[in-house]
Enzyme design. Sequence first.
Site, short mmCIF file in Angstrom:
data_model
loop_
_atom_site.label_atom_id
_atom_site.label_comp_id
_atom_site.label_asym_id
_atom_site.label_seq_id
_atom_site.Cartn_x
_atom_site.Cartn_y
_atom_site.Cartn_z
N HIS A 81 -10.34 1.57 1.47
CA HIS A 81 -9.72 3.03 1.90
C HIS A 81 -10.81 3.95 1.92
O HIS A 81 -10.86 4.67 2.62
CB HIS A 81 -8.71 3.55 0.55
N HIS A 106 -9.35 -3.16 -2.50
CA HIS A 106 -8.18 -2.54 -1.69
C HIS A 106 -8.75 -1.03 -1.77
O HIS A 106 -8.55 -0.37 -0.61
CB HIS A 106 -6.87 -2.70 -2.00
N GLU A 107 -8.99 -0.43 -2.88
CA GLU A 107 -8.92 1.01 -2.84
C GLU A 107 -10.67 1.30 -2.26
O GLU A 107 -10.53 2.46 -1.67
CB GLU A 107 -9.05 1.32 -4.31
N CYS A 167 1.01 -1.05 0.06
CA CYS A 167 0.07 -0.04 0.06
C CYS A 167 0.74 1.24 0.08
O CYS A 167 1.67 1.31 0.69
CB CYS A 167 -1.04 -0.15 1.09
ZN ZN Z 1 -3.74 1.32 -0.14
#
Ligand code: ZN
Length: 192
Positions: free
Chosen positions: A154, A150-151, A108
């Site tokens: 976030h 993953h995004e 990341c």
């Molecule tokens: Zn990340």
Amino acid sequence: MSLPIVHYNDPVLRRKGDKITSFDAALARLAADMVDTMHDAGGIGLAAQQIGRAIQLCVVDLRAAEIDFTWELDGAKPPLELFMPMTLVNPVIKIDPDTDDYIVEEGCLSFPQIRGDVVRPDGITVTYQDERGVPHTLRCNGLLARCIQHEVDHLNGILFIDRMEKKIRAKIDADIKALAKATRDAAKKTNA
Ligand code: ZN
């Protein structure tokens, strides 16, 4: 224009992004700057929280990656070059009901040099808008689906370390703590 990347444990990384309702020139410029930032940092995805903004916006570009995934965008299969880099506004993920979970080591941009195994489902369908507000549906798997998960995490204040098994996380715990301290110290210097 490349923007500074926020590191763990800056509080903005834990904020859920506000829904975007205004598709204007400022949004298009921000998305373009995030693409520049992602490219300059050598990443394949970047979320708004990582440049200090808690809004529902992320960018993804897998053109340089190994193509081990399949995709269907709005019912067609356009070449990656035609829709990447992608801007995803207000994305919502639905996990394919009969897909399998699998493990991949993730990194990341907000955790320099820190990597760890993360289990995620393979196949997803994501609905989102592009930077002009046009709605899209992308069905995909493999690295593309993983990167988008993953995004989108976030955008909801969730980090990849939250999804690691305890024993994986324990191995990198000292590195995570050192990073949090370095981020804190840097913030103190800026405020001084
Ligand atoms: Zn990340």
